[in-house]
Design an enzyme around this catalytic site. Structure first.
Site, PDB file in Angstrom:
ATOM      1  N   GLU A 158       0.821  -1.211   0.000  1.00 49.24           N
ATOM      2  CA  GLU A 158       0.000   0.000   0.000  1.00 49.24           C
ATOM      3  C   GLU A 158       0.855   1.261   0.000  1.00 49.24           C
ATOM      4  O   GLU A 158       1.114   1.856   1.057  1.00 49.24           O
ATOM      5  CB  GLU A 158      -0.959   0.031   1.209  1.00 49.24           C
ATOM      6  N   GLU A 202      -6.644  -6.970  -0.936  1.00 50.34           N
ATOM      7  CA  GLU A 202      -7.092  -6.599   0.414  1.00 50.34           C
ATOM      8  C   GLU A 202      -8.415  -5.868   0.306  1.00 50.34           C
ATOM      9  O   GLU A 202      -8.552  -4.929  -0.478  1.00 50.34           O
ATOM     10  CB  GLU A 202      -6.038  -5.720   1.092  1.00 50.34           C
TER      11      GLU A 202
END
Length: 212
Positions: A51, A138
């Protein structure tokens, strides 16, 4: 890794960081080493940067990916590599404008259904139209903090499931852990050996139902 092979499941090797570009040399060494040891296995998926924050794709994230992809491909020519995108792996449309060169590359899109809706799916649509392959590595039926308030937004999560199904997008849900957050899949006392039917917590029943 060998246990996963025996069990017949995939393994995502994930560099779980928000500023991985500051440790590029370590990431290159890490993924290069694992690719040499495990790149021959068919069930390994590499995810070099989970991320990224709100940093430049062209000047920061893409060069990092190029370096790590090169290290992986030196030993593993064909296993899938999933590439993180700016803004907590949301700006797949930005990555689509200047993709990384190579084969079997996919791009990471993350969502949390209490926070992210149709506008983020529109980014996914734009990336798909541009030819990118997406993998939602995710997601949660919660706020973007993982559901600290315990709330689940299942109708919007269903919209995301429908969108992923319609576009052939694979996914993994956050997270196999014990706790009170919406996205903790298990309640306290869950045995490490499995048999979790009576221990499903938060958005877990929804996740499990959509895995079938």
């Amino acid at each position: 890794m060998n246990n996963a092979v025996t069990a017949g499941v995939y393994v995502i090797v994930d560099w779980h960081a928000h500023e991985a570009q500051n440790n590029q040399s370590q990431a290159v060494a890490f993924f290069g080493d694992l690719a040499r040891r495990y790149g021959h296995l068919p069930n390994v998926i590499w995810e070099p940067y989970n991320e990224p924050l709100q940093v430049s794709w062209a000047n920061v994230i893409k060069p990092y990916h190029q370096a790590v992809v090169s290290a992986i491909r030196a030993a593993d020519p064909d296993n899938i590599i999933v590439l993180g995108t700016p803004t907590w792996s949301q700006d797949v449309d930005v990555a689509a404008a200047s993709p990384v060169s190579g084969t079997n590359l996919m791009y990471t899109l993350h969502f949390y259904s209490c926070t992210h809706g149709s506008s983020l799916r529109a980014k996914g649509d734009a990336a798909i139209r541009a030819g990118l392959a997406l993998f939602v590595t995710e997601w949660g039926a919660s706020n973007a903090d993982g559901g600290l308030d315990g709330r689940a937004c299942l109708p919007e999560a269903q919209s995301w499931i429908d969108w992923m199904t319609a576009n052939g997008v694979s996914w993994t849900a956050w997270k196999l852990d014990v706790g009170t957050d919406t996205t903790n899949l298990l309640s306290p006392g869950a045995p490490v050996t499995g048999g979790w039917t009576n221990y499903l917590h938060g958005h877990a029943p929804f996740v499990v139902a959509n895995m079938r």
